[in-house]
Motif scaffolding. Structure first.
Motif, mmCIF file in Angstrom:
data_model
loop_
_atom_site.group_PDB
_atom_site.id
_atom_site.type_symbol
_atom_site.label_atom_id
_atom_site.label_comp_id
_atom_site.label_asym_id
_atom_site.label_seq_id
_atom_site.Cartn_x
_atom_site.Cartn_y
_atom_site.Cartn_z
ATOM 1 N N ARG A 1 5.944 15.615 -0.373
ATOM 2 C CA ARG A 1 7.391 15.642 -0.600
ATOM 3 C C ARG A 1 7.831 14.269 -1.091
ATOM 4 N NH1 ARG A 1 9.102 12.228 3.073
ATOM 5 N NH2 ARG A 1 8.455 12.274 5.264
ATOM 6 N N PRO A 2 8.992 14.159 -1.728
ATOM 7 C CA PRO A 2 9.501 12.845 -2.110
ATOM 8 C C PRO A 2 9.704 11.959 -0.880
ATOM 9 C CG PRO A 2 10.646 14.558 -3.315
ATOM 10 C CD PRO A 2 9.819 15.258 -2.272
ATOM 11 N N HIS A 3 9.582 10.653 -1.080
ATOM 12 C CA HIS A 3 9.780 9.699 0.011
ATOM 13 C C HIS A 3 11.230 9.716 0.488
ATOM 14 C CE1 HIS A 3 5.852 7.714 -0.361
ATOM 15 N NE2 HIS A 3 5.985 7.869 -1.666
ATOM 16 N N THR A 4 11.398 9.341 1.761
ATOM 17 C CA THR A 4 12.732 9.167 2.326
ATOM 18 C C THR A 4 12.800 7.814 3.020
ATOM 19 O OG1 THR A 4 12.244 10.082 4.518
ATOM 20 C CG2 THR A 4 12.816 11.649 2.772
ATOM 21 N N ALA A 5 14.013 7.373 3.316
ATOM 22 C CA ALA A 5 14.181 6.095 4.017
ATOM 23 C C ALA A 5 13.534 6.126 5.395
ATOM 24 C CB ALA A 5 15.674 5.779 4.143
ATOM 25 N N GLY A 6 13.415 7.308 5.971
ATOM 26 C CA GLY A 6 12.794 7.422 7.284
ATOM 27 C C GLY A 6 11.301 7.156 7.306
ATOM 28 N N ASP B 1 8.672 -5.276 1.964
ATOM 29 C CA ASP B 1 7.680 -4.779 1.004
ATOM 30 C C ASP B 1 7.746 -3.254 0.902
ATOM 31 O OD1 ASP B 1 6.439 -7.271 0.247
ATOM 32 O OD2 ASP B 1 5.522 -7.310 2.241
ATOM 33 N N THR B 2 7.940 -2.599 2.030
ATOM 34 C CA THR B 2 8.083 -1.146 2.004
ATOM 35 C C THR B 2 9.313 -0.728 1.209
ATOM 36 O OG1 THR B 2 6.927 -0.751 4.088
ATOM 37 C CG2 THR B 2 8.526 0.892 3.419
ATOM 38 N N LEU B 3 10.429 -1.427 1.404
ATOM 39 C CA LEU B 3 11.648 -1.085 0.663
ATOM 40 C C LEU B 3 11.430 -1.261 -0.834
ATOM 41 C CD1 LEU B 3 14.415 -2.642 2.951
ATOM 42 C CD2 LEU B 3 13.591 -0.275 2.863
ATOM 43 N N ARG B 4 10.663 -2.292 -1.204
ATOM 44 C CA ARG B 4 10.372 -2.480 -2.637
ATOM 45 C C ARG B 4 9.481 -1.354 -3.154
ATOM 46 N NH1 ARG B 4 10.984 -8.070 -1.348
ATOM 47 N NH2 ARG B 4 8.924 -8.196 -0.407
ATOM 48 N N TYR B 5 8.515 -0.915 -2.327
ATOM 49 C CA TYR B 5 7.666 0.200 -2.752
ATOM 50 C C TYR B 5 8.497 1.471 -2.937
ATOM 51 C CZ TYR B 5 4.730 4.262 -2.630
ATOM 52 O OH TYR B 5 4.178 5.476 -2.929
ATOM 53 N N LEU B 6 9.399 1.753 -1.990
ATOM 54 C CA LEU B 6 10.219 2.958 -2.105
ATOM 55 C C LEU B 6 11.094 2.906 -3.354
ATOM 56 C CD1 LEU B 6 11.271 3.501 1.622
ATOM 57 C CD2 LEU B 6 9.490 4.697 0.332
ATOM 58 N N GLU B 7 11.552 1.718 -3.707
ATOM 59 C CA GLU B 7 12.341 1.580 -4.940
ATOM 60 C C GLU B 7 11.452 1.799 -6.157
ATOM 61 O OE1 GLU B 7 15.443 1.200 -7.474
ATOM 62 O OE2 GLU B 7 15.508 1.384 -5.284
ATOM 63 N N ALA C 1 9.689 7.264 -14.977
ATOM 64 C CA ALA C 1 8.773 6.979 -16.082
ATOM 65 C C ALA C 1 7.863 8.157 -16.416
ATOM 66 C CB ALA C 1 7.927 5.749 -15.747
ATOM 67 N N GLY C 2 8.021 9.267 -15.714
ATOM 68 C CA GLY C 2 7.228 10.449 -16.025
ATOM 69 C C GLY C 2 6.086 10.710 -15.079
ATOM 70 N N GLY C 3 5.958 9.875 -14.015
ATOM 71 C CA GLY C 3 4.927 10.106 -13.020
ATOM 72 C C GLY C 3 5.493 10.825 -11.812
ATOM 73 N N ALA C 4 4.807 10.680 -10.678
ATOM 74 C CA ALA C 4 5.254 11.317 -9.442
ATOM 75 C C ALA C 4 4.809 10.460 -8.267
ATOM 76 C CB ALA C 4 4.681 12.725 -9.311
ATOM 77 N N ALA C 5 5.650 10.344 -7.258
ATOM 78 C CA ALA C 5 5.333 9.546 -6.072
ATOM 79 C C ALA C 5 5.728 10.356 -4.849
ATOM 80 C CB ALA C 5 6.074 8.212 -6.113
ATOM 81 N N PHE C 6 4.729 10.791 -4.091
ATOM 82 C CA PHE C 6 4.973 11.662 -2.953
ATOM 83 C C PHE C 6 4.608 10.968 -1.643
ATOM 84 C CE2 PHE C 6 4.258 14.826 -6.324
ATOM 85 C CZ PHE C 6 5.299 15.716 -6.079
ATOM 86 N N ALA C 7 5.313 11.346 -0.605
ATOM 87 C CA ALA C 7 4.861 11.083 0.753
ATOM 88 C C ALA C 7 3.958 12.238 1.176
ATOM 89 C CB ALA C 7 6.044 10.966 1.703
#
Length: 376
Positions: A15-20, A49-55, A63-69
């Motif tokens: 699923r997409p990442h969340t702040a949690g 560092d985590t907040l920067r990764y989530l951003e 950019a056309g990719g995908a980033a899932f939790a």
């Protein structure tokens, strides 16, 4: 752009990442194995560092990719992350992932990689790549279990924290591939080692570099090596680092021979020259001087050959010795090998010379013939 779907993946869900997810992500990225194999991870890894990764994850989607939790489907607990980098020219995209240490050993990475690969291929990606550090055997096993085929080694492809460059093993999965797990031709030893109570065989690793090199530079070992040249420390280090990857690839098995009572490094043994269509491989071995004449080599050869005949498709193991190497010939006879032929000038010798090689064989379920040299 790819849709921000929720993808069921067996024991997990993508699923997409969340702040949690931030707290769990920060805690996971302090793990030594993640730090070791992902040199781009900051050390120490902080909440910022985590907040920067989530951003950055949002940027991957744009950019056309995908980033899932990777999450637990029941509790929604964050278990890891998996990304599909924006496609490169020729419709190729790369998958990368990390799994929290508390979620390992449950098939999480394999389920996530397999599901993301299938989803990406369904959404128009033609070719997926997965890269793993040459020593990161769990990641290489994940790639194979998720239907990726090994294509080779990219030498010096990734810079480490100390500035050195390390090799990466390259895997790929194409749209037309079945996605079925790629089974290793040479599986791991059951439980990680083989033993008869006197000797133990276990995989050669980077930690064995000093012992391995000290053995390989002994004059009597060099004399019977191919080519007859001592390895440098760097060569020995590379061999030990890549031994596990070569085992998984089915091209070469290298194991340490240990004294089972003390754990001392007694020697090394291999299966090389693996020819799957023939079901044939070659064995070779070297022993430290203080362990010679104690039957260790014979025990090691027996353990390895009997394991190969029981757990692999191999049906024929061959070996070669110098005609004057009576000690090695005795080992092979005692391990059930039969003398087969003399190959004239087969082996490279010193100063451009050529040396004869005495050939031996052992067949699965067929005892040595009594009417041949070396038979009982």
């Amino acid at each position: 752009m790819l849709p921000e779907d929720v993808i069921p993946a067996g024991p997990v869900v993508l699923r997409p990442h969340t702040a949690g997810d931030a707290e769990s992500n920060t805690r996971a990225c302090a793990d030594p194995e993640i730090i070791r194999f992902l040199p781009q991870i900051p050390v120490p890894y902080t909440h910022d560092d985590t907040l920067r990764y989530l951003e950055s994850a949002r940027g991957i989607w744009k950019a056309g990719g995908a980033a899932f939790a990777i999450a637990d489907p029941e509790t929604d607990e964050w278990l890891g992350s998996i990304d599909l980098k924006p496609p490169l020219p020729r419709d190729t995209a790369e998958i990368g992932y990390l799994v929290a240490p508390w979620a390992r050993g449950r098939g999480v990475a394999t389920a996530a990689a397999s599901a993301l690969a299938g989803w990406a291929l369904e959404h128009g990606v033609e070719r997926l790549e997965l890269l793993a550090d040459v020593e990161n055997l769990p990641s290489q096993q994940v790639a194979m279990a998720a239907g990726f085929r090994r294509e080779g080694v990219r030498r010096g492809a990734e810079r480490q924290r100390d500035g050195a460059r390390r090799d990466l093993v390259s895997f790929a999965r194409l749209r037309g591939d079945s996605g079925e797990p790629v089974r290793p031709y040479l599986p791991w030893f059951p439980g990680g080692s083989l033993t008869d109570g006197t000797v133990r065989l276990r995989p050669l690793t980077a930690a064995d570099t000093d012992d391995y090199q000290a053995l390989q530079i002994l004059p009597e070992v060099v004399r019977h090596s191919v080519p007859p040249e001592p390895p440098s420390l760097e060569d020995a280090r590379d061999r030990c680092r890549s031994a596990g990857a070569a085992w998984l690839d089915g091209t070469m098995l290298q194991a340490v021979i240990e004294d089972a009572s003390t754990g001392a490094f007694a020697g090394e043994i291999q299966l090389s020259g693996v020819i799957p269509p023939l079901g044939q491989a070659m064995t070779g071995y070297s022993m430290r001087p203080e362990f010679r004449g104690r039957g260790f080599a014979t025990r090691a050869v027996n353990l390895l050959v009997e394991w190969a005949f029981e757990h692999t498709p191999l049906g024929r193991i061959i070996a070669g010795t110098a005609p004057g190497n009576l000690a090695s010939q005795t080992v092979l006879r005692r391990a059930g090998f039969t003398q087969e032929a003399v190959m004239r000038g087969l082996m490279p010798g010193p100063d451009g010379t050529r040396l004869d090689d005495l050939q031996w064989y052992r067949l699965k379920d067929i005892p040595p013939r009594p009417d041949t040299p070396g038979g009982p």
